[in-house]
Design an enzyme around this catalytic site. Structure first.
Site, PDB file in Angstrom:
ATOM      1  N   VAL A  66      48.375  43.672  33.717  1.00 39.48           N
ATOM      2  CA  VAL A  66      47.350  44.531  34.308  1.00 39.48           C
ATOM      3  C   VAL A  66      45.955  44.038  33.931  1.00 39.48           C
ATOM      4  O   VAL A  66      45.760  43.466  32.867  1.00 39.48           O
ATOM      5  CB  VAL A  66      47.561  46.005  33.867  1.00 39.48           C
ATOM      6  CG1 VAL A  66      47.256  46.203  32.394  1.00 39.48           C
ATOM      7  CG2 VAL A  66      46.787  46.968  34.728  1.00 39.48           C
ATOM      8  N   CYS A  67      45.004  44.265  34.838  1.00 40.89           N
ATOM      9  CA  CYS A  67      43.585  44.032  34.569  1.00 40.89           C
ATOM     10  C   CYS A  67      42.840  45.224  35.147  1.00 40.89           C
ATOM     11  O   CYS A  67      43.400  46.311  35.254  1.00 40.89           O
ATOM     12  CB  CYS A  67      43.104  42.706  35.149  1.00 40.89           C
ATOM     13  SG  CYS A  67      43.131  42.630  36.962  1.00 40.89           S
ATOM     14  N   HIS A  68      41.595  45.055  35.552  1.00 43.57           N
ATOM     15  CA  HIS A  68      40.831  46.193  36.077  1.00 43.57           C
ATOM     16  C   HIS A  68      41.291  46.593  37.486  1.00 43.57           C
ATOM     17  O   HIS A  68      41.586  47.753  37.744  1.00 43.57           O
ATOM     18  CB  HIS A  68      39.332  45.891  36.080  1.00 43.57           C
ATOM     19  CG  HIS A  68      38.502  47.043  36.544  1.00 43.57           C
ATOM     20  ND1 HIS A  68      38.285  48.156  35.758  1.00 43.57           N
ATOM     21  CD2 HIS A  68      37.870  47.283  37.718  1.00 43.57           C
ATOM     22  CE1 HIS A  68      37.550  49.023  36.435  1.00 43.57           C
ATOM     23  NE2 HIS A  68      37.280  48.522  37.625  1.00 43.57           N
ATOM     24  N   GLY A  70      43.468  44.202  39.550  1.00 43.05           N
ATOM     25  CA  GLY A  70      44.680  43.495  39.945  1.00 43.05           C
ATOM     26  C   GLY A  70      44.529  42.020  40.247  1.00 43.05           C
ATOM     27  O   GLY A  70      45.527  41.310  40.352  1.00 43.05           O
ATOM     28  N   MET A  94      44.037  48.811  36.244  1.00 45.85           N
ATOM     29  CA  MET A  94      43.775  50.027  35.481  1.00 45.85           C
ATOM     30  C   MET A  94      43.051  51.075  36.315  1.00 45.85           C
ATOM     31  O   MET A  94      43.165  52.266  36.039  1.00 45.85           O
ATOM     32  CB  MET A  94      42.981  49.699  34.209  1.00 45.85           C
ATOM     33  CG  MET A  94      43.803  48.992  33.141  1.00 45.85           C
ATOM     34  SD  MET A  94      45.255  49.940  32.584  1.00 45.85           S
ATOM     35  CE  MET A  94      44.480  51.359  31.809  1.00 45.85           C
TER      36      MET A  94
END
Length: 114
Positions: A66-68, A70, A94
């Protein structure tokens, strides 16, 4: 890191709510993003550190990345896939996590933000 076309992607609803040695949520956001808030039980390795820290990621675990939003996580997932892992990218990152009503905490256990 190159994007791999064969990386699986899942909506937040398909991501477990708790993590352990066998089910890992790898958060690849930068330190400042992590400090503002993250999923409880996630492990944090910023995107640029993943190649040097791959030994910290169990290749046998069910691995969600996961990141901010995608995009970065898809790139990291592609890199991991090319190196023998079977990662699953979290679509929407996220931001989607928060939008789905899932909790975000700080390192101190308080309510976090994304």
């Amino acid at each position: 890191m190159d994007r791999a076309g064969d990386v699986r992607e899942v909506q937040v609803s398909g991501v477990p709510t708790s993590f352990d040695e066998s089910v890992v949520l790898l958060d690849v956001r930068e330190d400042d993003e992590w400090q503002r808030g993250h999923a409880e039980g996630a492990i944090h390795i910023p995107m640029g550190q993943v190649p040097a820290r791959m030994s910290e990621i169990d290749p046998n675990a069910k691995l969600f990345v996961v990141c901010h939003l995608g995009g970065r996580s898809m790139r990291v997932a592609g890199y991991l896939a090319q190196n023998g892992y079977a990662p699953i990218n979290v679509a929407g990152g996220m931001q989607a996590w928060v939008d789905a009503g899932r909790p975000v905490i700080t390192d101190g256990g308080g309510v976090g933000t994304v």
